[in-house]
Write a protein that holds these residues in place. Structure first.
Motif, PDB file in Angstrom:
ATOM      1  N   LEU A 198       0.850  -1.239   0.119  1.00 26.09           N
ATOM      2  CA  LEU A 198       0.006   0.019  -0.053  1.00 26.09           C
ATOM      3  C   LEU A 198       0.940   1.160   0.027  1.00 26.09           C
ATOM      4  N   LEU A 199       2.138   1.054   0.800  1.00 25.32           N
ATOM      5  CA  LEU A 199       2.992   2.251   0.824  1.00 25.32           C
ATOM      6  C   LEU A 199       3.976   2.449  -0.418  1.00 25.32           C
ATOM      7  N   GLY A 200       3.796   1.599  -1.333  1.00 20.49           N
ATOM      8  CA  GLY A 200       4.767   1.680  -2.581  1.00 20.49           C
ATOM      9  C   GLY A 200       6.140   1.709  -1.929  1.00 20.49           C
ATOM     10  N   GLY A 201       6.882   2.409  -2.570  1.00 20.86           N
ATOM     11  CA  GLY A 201       8.346   2.410  -2.352  1.00 20.86           C
ATOM     12  C   GLY A 201       8.852   2.925  -1.175  1.00 20.86           C
ATOM     13  N   LEU A 202       8.014   3.813  -0.370  1.00 22.92           N
ATOM     14  CA  LEU A 202       8.152   4.210   0.952  1.00 22.92           C
ATOM     15  C   LEU A 202       8.767   3.621   1.595  1.00 22.92           C
ATOM     16  N   ALA A 203       7.712   2.401   1.830  1.00 21.20           N
ATOM     17  CA  ALA A 203       8.121   1.370   3.097  1.00 21.20           C
ATOM     18  C   ALA A 203       7.807  -0.044   2.352  1.00 21.20           C
ATOM     19  N   GLY A 204       8.946  -0.504   2.096  1.00 24.41           N
ATOM     20  CA  GLY A 204       9.067  -2.023   1.409  1.00 24.41           C
ATOM     21  C   GLY A 204       9.028  -2.989   2.520  1.00 24.41           C
ATOM     22  N   GLY A 205       9.012  -4.327   2.156  1.00 23.03           N
ATOM     23  CA  GLY A 205       9.165  -5.557   2.987  1.00 23.03           C
ATOM     24  C   GLY A 205       7.754  -5.902   3.644  1.00 23.03           C
ATOM     25  N   LEU A 206       6.611  -5.228   3.047  1.00 22.53           N
ATOM     26  CA  LEU A 206       5.543  -5.680   3.832  1.00 22.53           C
ATOM     27  C   LEU A 206       4.782  -6.866   3.117  1.00 22.53           C
ATOM     28  N   ALA A 207       5.067  -7.016   1.780  1.00 26.04           N
ATOM     29  CA  ALA A 207       4.387  -8.188   1.118  1.00 26.04           C
ATOM     30  C   ALA A 207       4.772  -9.563   1.886  1.00 26.04           C
ATOM     31  N   PRO A 208       3.978 -10.709   1.443  1.00 21.72           N
ATOM     32  CA  PRO A 208       4.485 -11.996   2.180  1.00 21.72           C
ATOM     33  C   PRO A 208       6.030 -12.161   1.589  1.00 21.72           C
ATOM     34  N   MET A 209       6.470 -12.767   2.814  1.00 23.54           N
ATOM     35  CA  MET A 209       8.174 -12.958   2.343  1.00 23.54           C
ATOM     36  C   MET A 209       8.342 -13.964   1.344  1.00 23.54           C
ATOM     37  N   ALA A 223      11.275 -14.203  -4.077  1.00 23.52           N
ATOM     38  CA  ALA A 223      11.117 -14.461  -5.368  1.00 23.52           C
ATOM     39  C   ALA A 223      11.649 -13.256  -6.167  1.00 23.52           C
ATOM     40  N   GLU A 224      11.423 -12.056  -5.406  1.00 20.89           N
ATOM     41  CA  GLU A 224      11.763 -10.812  -5.980  1.00 20.89           C
ATOM     42  C   GLU A 224      13.362 -10.605  -5.906  1.00 20.89           C
ATOM     43  N   LEU A 225      13.804 -11.210  -4.755  1.00 16.10           N
ATOM     44  CA  LEU A 225      15.235 -11.010  -4.346  1.00 16.10           C
ATOM     45  C   LEU A 225      15.959 -12.100  -5.307  1.00 16.10           C
ATOM     46  N   SER A 226      15.426 -13.189  -5.779  1.00 16.51           N
ATOM     47  CA  SER A 226      15.960 -13.988  -6.647  1.00 16.51           C
ATOM     48  C   SER A 226      16.313 -13.465  -8.143  1.00 16.51           C
ATOM     49  N   THR A 227      14.950 -12.734  -8.595  1.00 17.88           N
ATOM     50  CA  THR A 227      15.273 -12.096  -9.711  1.00 17.88           C
ATOM     51  C   THR A 227      16.279 -10.954  -9.576  1.00 17.88           C
ATOM     52  N   GLY A 247      -4.774  -6.938   6.425  1.00 17.03           N
ATOM     53  CA  GLY A 247      -5.505  -5.901   6.004  1.00 17.03           C
ATOM     54  C   GLY A 247      -4.710  -4.724   5.680  1.00 17.03           C
ATOM     55  N   VAL A 248      -3.942  -4.553   6.423  1.00 14.61           N
ATOM     56  CA  VAL A 248      -2.959  -3.127   6.301  1.00 14.61           C
ATOM     57  C   VAL A 248      -2.118  -3.328   5.453  1.00 14.61           C
ATOM     58  N   GLY A 249      -1.974  -4.566   4.628  1.00 11.60           N
ATOM     59  CA  GLY A 249      -0.735  -4.646   3.702  1.00 11.60           C
ATOM     60  C   GLY A 249       0.525  -5.195   3.869  1.00 11.60           C
ATOM     61  N   CYS A 250       0.576  -5.969   5.062  1.00  7.61           N
ATOM     62  CA  CYS A 250       1.562  -6.381   5.969  1.00  7.61           C
ATOM     63  C   CYS A 250       1.509  -7.887   6.081  1.00  7.61           C
ATOM     64  N   GLY A 251       1.698  -8.648   5.007  1.00  3.68           N
ATOM     65  CA  GLY A 251       1.671 -10.216   4.778  1.00  3.68           C
ATOM     66  C   GLY A 251       2.765 -10.471   5.456  1.00  3.68           C
ATOM     67  N   ALA A 252       3.818  -9.752   5.501  1.00  2.00           N
ATOM     68  CA  ALA A 252       5.262 -10.172   6.361  1.00  2.00           C
ATOM     69  C   ALA A 252       4.941 -10.227   7.690  1.00  2.00           C
ATOM     70  N   CYS A 253       4.195  -9.387   8.135  1.00  2.00           N
ATOM     71  CA  CYS A 253       3.939  -9.215   9.704  1.00  2.00           C
ATOM     72  C   CYS A 253       3.166 -10.428  10.130  1.00  2.00           C
ATOM     73  N   THR A 254       2.203 -11.011   9.231  1.00  2.00           N
ATOM     74  CA  THR A 254       1.658 -12.227   9.400  1.00  2.00           C
ATOM     75  C   THR A 254       2.650 -13.537   9.581  1.00  2.00           C
TER      76      THR A 254
END
Length: 286
Positions: free
Chosen positions: A87-98, A103-107, A179-186
């Motif tokens: 949700l916060l774009g490039g301002l705050a990363g690392g929120l998506a499911p790890m 997979a992003e890191l692999s690329t 819900g706040v866009g932080c799959g990594a938190c879960t």
């Protein structure tokens, strides 16, 4: 619920506040190319380019305002990206499911290898920037592409976030985190499916060397021992205060800690390692 929302907001803002903390980069011979300069070519002294991986709520720039120039000044080609945007774009990363972030890191690692001609990279990560690479190396074939891995503020077993994550689990509020866009938190909740997969067998796999640096004053990764890896021939665990009793850095402060910078440089280049010099350091609990 309100307490949990407040905590998550403070956590993200505190990570972003690390941009206001400054220190002096290590002296050394400046390389011919800079941070994220895709024309940089690794020299014989440091043949592996360094990929920096930021923490939860940070981005590729603010997390490494100190360490990236330090590595550059010591002759490394240095690269980073903001991964896990939601949700916060490039301002705050690392929120998506790890797993998605891995997979992003692999690329990104493949892009760095192709651009530099290097067979392998070194990875240096902070906080979630240790968990995501660990998954990448163990589950996505990254172990064949990484020479040295150095993490600080490491987290491989999850965190209670000073008890609030445990509270979220007990009250069935995990959906709030998503819900706040932080799959990594879960993913970081003790007992999550992601952590179960990461810890099914040793986290560290054969191939790369692993160095994990933790601080006893960590109040984000709780307990701080979540960052310690199981003993293995290719594993080195470092409790910062065992090396420097005058270092009172908390979780965020590790990113600008000159003692951590020394340890990172020495672990990336053991043959050229310099005697460790303990420098009194504090970030007032941050």
């Amino acid at each position: 619920m309100a307490k949990l929302r407040t905590f998550l907001t403070v956590l993200l803002l505190s990570v972003l506040a690390s941009t206001t903390l400054t220190t002096t980069a290590s002296a050394g011979t400046a390389p011919s190319s800079g941070w994220n300069n895709w024309s940089c070519r690794p020299g014989a002294a440091h043949p592996e380019p360094v990929v920096l991986v930021h923490g939860l709520g940070a981005n590729h720039w603010d997390n490494f305002l100190t360490l990236a120039p330090t590595l550059r000044a010591n002759g490394y080609c240095v690269y980073s990206q903001t991964y896990g945007k939601t949700l916060l774009g490039g301002l705050a990363g690392g929120l998506a499911p790890m797993a998605d972030s891995a997979a992003e890191l692999s690329t990104f690692v493949d892009r760095v290898r192709a651009a530099t001609g290097a067979a392998k990279v070194d990875i240096v990560g902070h906080s979630e920037g240790t968990t995501v690479p660990a998954y990448y190396m163990k589950r996505l074939g990254g172990a064949t592409k990484v020479d040295d891995f150095v993490g600080f503020g490491s987290n491989f077993k999850g965190t209670t976030l000073n008890g609030l994550a445990t509270l979220a689990e007990a009250l069935k509020l995990q959906g709030l985190l998503t819900g706040v866009g932080c799959g990594a938190c879960t993913d970081y909740l003790p007992g999550s499916a992601f952590l179960a997969e990461l810890n099914d067998g040793p986290v560290a796999v054969p191939g790369p060397t692993y160095t994990s640096i933790v601080t006893r004053y960590d109040t984000v990764v709780t307990p701080y021992t979540s960052g310690l890896l199981a003993p293995a021939p290719n594993v080195t665990n470092i409790v910062l205060q065992d090396k420097c009793g005058l270092d009172f850095a908390g979780h965020l402060g590790l990113a600008i800690d000159p003692n951590v910078a020394q340890l990172v440089l020495n672990r990336l280049d053991p043959e050229g390692a310099k005697p460790f010099r303990c420098r009194p350091f504090t970030t007032l609990g941050i």
